[in-house]
Design a protein around this motif. Structure first.
Motif, PDB file in Angstrom:
ATOM      1  N   HIS A  69       0.824  -1.211   0.000  1.00 14.19           N
ATOM      2  CA  HIS A  69       0.000   0.000   0.000  1.00 14.19           C
ATOM      3  C   HIS A  69       0.856   1.258   0.000  1.00 14.19           C
ATOM      4  O   HIS A  69       1.888   1.324   0.683  1.00 14.19           O
ATOM      5  N   GLU A  70       0.388   2.269  -0.732  1.00 15.67           N
ATOM      6  CA  GLU A  70       1.112   3.530  -0.767  1.00 15.67           C
ATOM      7  C   GLU A  70       0.904   4.346   0.510  1.00 15.67           C
ATOM      8  O   GLU A  70       1.809   5.018   0.981  1.00 15.67           O
ATOM      9  N   ASN A  71      -0.322   4.293   1.042  1.00 18.96           N
ATOM     10  CA  ASN A  71      -0.707   5.189   2.125  1.00 18.96           C
ATOM     11  C   ASN A  71      -0.676   4.475   3.466  1.00 18.96           C
ATOM     12  O   ASN A  71      -1.185   3.364   3.607  1.00 18.96           O
ATOM     13  N   MET A  72      -0.121   5.136   4.460  1.00 14.92           N
ATOM     14  CA  MET A  72      -0.118   4.599   5.816  1.00 14.92           C
ATOM     15  C   MET A  72      -0.469   5.700   6.794  1.00 14.92           C
ATOM     16  O   MET A  72      -0.180   6.883   6.555  1.00 14.92           O
ATOM     17  N   ASP A  81      -9.223   7.057  21.875  1.00 17.70           N
ATOM     18  CA  ASP A  81      -9.493   7.263  23.299  1.00 17.70           C
ATOM     19  C   ASP A  81     -10.990   7.130  23.552  1.00 17.70           C
ATOM     20  O   ASP A  81     -11.800   7.497  22.679  1.00 17.70           O
ATOM     21  N   PRO A  82     -11.373   6.641  24.726  1.00 18.37           N
ATOM     22  CA  PRO A  82     -12.809   6.441  25.020  1.00 18.37           C
ATOM     23  C   PRO A  82     -13.606   7.716  24.832  1.00 18.37           C
ATOM     24  O   PRO A  82     -13.200   8.797  25.263  1.00 18.37           O
ATOM     25  N   GLY A  83     -14.742   7.583  24.148  1.00 19.46           N
ATOM     26  CA  GLY A  83     -15.631   8.728  23.958  1.00 19.46           C
ATOM     27  C   GLY A  83     -15.225   9.660  22.839  1.00 19.46           C
ATOM     28  O   GLY A  83     -15.941  10.622  22.556  1.00 19.46           O
ATOM     29  N   LEU A  84     -14.090   9.382  22.205  1.00 16.01           N
ATOM     30  CA  LEU A  84     -13.631  10.204  21.097  1.00 16.01           C
ATOM     31  C   LEU A  84     -13.501   9.333  19.853  1.00 16.01           C
ATOM     32  O   LEU A  84     -13.240   8.127  19.959  1.00 16.01           O
ATOM     33  N   GLY A  85     -13.662   9.963  18.702  1.00 16.99           N
ATOM     34  CA  GLY A  85     -13.400   9.231  17.470  1.00 16.99           C
ATOM     35  C   GLY A  85     -11.919   9.032  17.262  1.00 16.99           C
ATOM     36  O   GLY A  85     -11.091   9.631  17.957  1.00 16.99           O
ATOM     37  N   LEU A  86     -11.574   8.200  16.300  1.00 15.74           N
ATOM     38  CA  LEU A  86     -10.167   8.053  15.926  1.00 15.74           C
ATOM     39  C   LEU A  86      -9.626   9.421  15.525  1.00 15.74           C
ATOM     40  O   LEU A  86     -10.275  10.160  14.781  1.00 15.74           O
ATOM     41  N   ARG A  87      -8.442   9.725  16.030  1.00 18.93           N
ATOM     42  CA  ARG A  87      -7.817  11.009  15.684  1.00 18.93           C
ATOM     43  C   ARG A  87      -6.508  10.738  14.957  1.00 18.93           C
ATOM     44  O   ARG A  87      -5.667   9.973  15.432  1.00 18.93           O
ATOM     45  N   LEU A  88      -6.358  11.410  13.813  1.00 17.84           N
ATOM     46  CA  LEU A  88      -5.205  11.171  12.954  1.00 17.84           C
ATOM     47  C   LEU A  88      -3.999  11.940  13.481  1.00 17.84           C
ATOM     48  O   LEU A  88      -4.053  13.160  13.664  1.00 17.84           O
ATOM     49  N   ILE A  89      -2.897  11.218  13.665  1.00 23.55           N
ATOM     50  CA  ILE A  89      -1.670  11.847  14.172  1.00 23.55           C
ATOM     51  C   ILE A  89      -0.791  12.274  12.994  1.00 23.55           C
ATOM     52  O   ILE A  89      -0.415  13.444  12.870  1.00 23.55           O
ATOM     53  N   TYR A  90      -0.445  11.317  12.152  1.00 28.74           N
ATOM     54  CA  TYR A  90       0.366  11.557  10.962  1.00 28.74           C
ATOM     55  C   TYR A  90      -0.063  10.571   9.892  1.00 28.74           C
ATOM     56  O   TYR A  90      -0.589   9.498  10.187  1.00 28.74           O
ATOM     57  N   PHE A  91       0.218  10.918   8.637  1.00 29.88           N
ATOM     58  CA  PHE A  91       0.046   9.968   7.565  1.00 29.88           C
ATOM     59  C   PHE A  91       1.153  10.148   6.532  1.00 29.88           C
ATOM     60  O   PHE A  91       1.877  11.149   6.542  1.00 29.88           O
ATOM     61  N   SER A  92       1.231   9.148   5.657  1.00 31.02           N
ATOM     62  CA  SER A  92       2.297   9.155   4.651  1.00 31.02           C
ATOM     63  C   SER A  92       1.748   8.598   3.356  1.00 31.02           C
ATOM     64  O   SER A  92       1.097   7.546   3.348  1.00 31.02           O
ATOM     65  N   LYS A 120       9.505   8.162   2.618  1.00 28.30           N
ATOM     66  CA  LYS A 120      10.165   9.391   3.052  1.00 28.30           C
ATOM     67  C   LYS A 120       9.247  10.612   3.039  1.00 28.30           C
ATOM     68  O   LYS A 120       9.714  11.739   3.201  1.00 28.30           O
ATOM     69  N   MET A 121       7.985  10.404   2.857  1.00 29.83           N
ATOM     70  CA  MET A 121       7.029  11.506   2.829  1.00 29.83           C
ATOM     71  C   MET A 121       6.121  11.403   4.042  1.00 29.83           C
ATOM     72  O   MET A 121       5.731  10.300   4.441  1.00 29.83           O
ATOM     73  N   LYS A 122       5.801  12.549   4.671  1.00 29.70           N
ATOM     74  CA  LYS A 122       4.917  12.544   5.828  1.00 29.70           C
ATOM     75  C   LYS A 122       4.094  13.822   5.843  1.00 29.70           C
ATOM     76  O   LYS A 122       4.544  14.866   5.362  1.00 29.70           O
ATOM     77  N   GLU A 123       2.904  13.696   6.396  1.00 28.21           N
ATOM     78  CA  GLU A 123       2.008  14.840   6.522  1.00 28.21           C
ATOM     79  C   GLU A 123       1.415  14.842   7.922  1.00 28.21           C
ATOM     80  O   GLU A 123       1.065  13.785   8.449  1.00 28.21           O
ATOM     81  N   TYR A 177       4.611  14.053  18.689  1.00 30.17           N
ATOM     82  CA  TYR A 177       4.881  12.854  17.903  1.00 30.17           C
ATOM     83  C   TYR A 177       5.730  13.188  16.675  1.00 30.17           C
ATOM     84  O   TYR A 177       5.714  14.318  16.196  1.00 30.17           O
ATOM     85  N   SER A 178       6.432  12.191  16.185  1.00 29.41           N
ATOM     86  CA  SER A 178       7.074  12.279  14.881  1.00 29.41           C
ATOM     87  C   SER A 178       6.951  10.913  14.218  1.00 29.41           C
ATOM     88  O   SER A 178       6.552   9.940  14.873  1.00 29.41           O
ATOM     89  N   VAL A 179       7.250  10.848  12.930  1.00 30.14           N
ATOM     90  CA  VAL A 179       7.118   9.590  12.197  1.00 30.14           C
ATOM     91  C   VAL A 179       8.304   9.411  11.268  1.00 30.14           C
ATOM     92  O   VAL A 179       9.050  10.340  10.974  1.00 30.14           O
TER      93      VAL A 179
END
Lengths: 109, 113
Positions: free
Chosen positions: B29-32, B38-49, B53-56, B64-66
């Protein structure tokens, strides 16, 4: 801001039908997903809707109304294994997924 | 059978420690993605790629870092763990377009003492 609303918890009886609602307010819309997540496990994909209407997949169906910002997941002939959390997520105008907090579905015999 | 694996199911670390969470997918897969749940919250995006060697940054990148040196591997790094980073961390991947389903790993439950 962007917002996805789902009921926190629902209870249903084995063999019955349950409808889990999801309402959304997002900056743009490029589709809506439903995922299932059993306790302690990874979410798994159930459905994707981008056009209005009902999509049926076995015992599960998903409905979308873009004008109302509304979707539901319909589960028929409930089984004990359907006890799980059901996550609604919307793909916004930037193609980023906005996730609801999930609905915990409890199935009773 | 498609697979996303994460290095640990459970992890306990102390405040100030450097923490590495590893994710590997075997689907080319290209995308990761890295999320926290956390309880009571939706999934929260930290970083993606979207590529090697590419990160957003996602919605909550602070603290955090990736790293993505190879296509199949996406690492999440907590430079100095804090108690408010105690959470379930989920890695996911998908191919091509954003409307394709994401495949998730089993998650790492991190406790920071």
């Amino acid at each position: 801001g962007q917002n996805i609303d789902q009921p926190t918890e629902m209870t249903a009886t084995e063999g019955a039908i349950v409808q889990i609602n999801c309402t959304y307010q997002t900056s743009g819309f490029n589709g809506l997903f439903w995922y299932q997540q059993h306790a302690g496990e990874a979410p798994t994909f159930l459905s994707y809707n981008v056009l209005d209407g009902l999509e049926e997949k076995g015992r599960f169906s998903s409905f979308l109304s873009r004008s109302k910002g509304y979707s539901y997941l319909l589960l028929k002939e409930l089984q004990m294994k359907d006890s799980a959390s059901y996550l609604c997520a919307v793909l916004d105008s930037n193609y980023q997924l906005i996730w609801g907090a999930g609905t915990k579905l409890i199935i009773k015999p | 059978d498609v697979k996303v694996t994460q290095s640990s199911r459970y992890l306990v670390k102390r405040t100030g420690e450097k923490v590495f969470l590893e994710c590997v997918q075997d689907m080319d897969h290209e995308n990761m993605f890295w999320y926290r749940q956390d309880p009571g919250l939706g999934l929260r995006l930290i970083y993606f790629s979207y590529d090697v060697k590419m990160k957003e940054k996602g919605d909550i990148p602070e603290g955090y870092s990736v790293s993505r040196e190879k296509k199949e591997r996406f690492s999440l790094i907590l430079e100095s763990a804090s108690t408010n980073q105690t959470s379930m961390y989920l890695c996911a991947s998908n191919t091509g377009q954003s409307y394709n389903e994401q495949f998730f790993g089993p998650g790492t439950r991190l406790t920071v003492l």
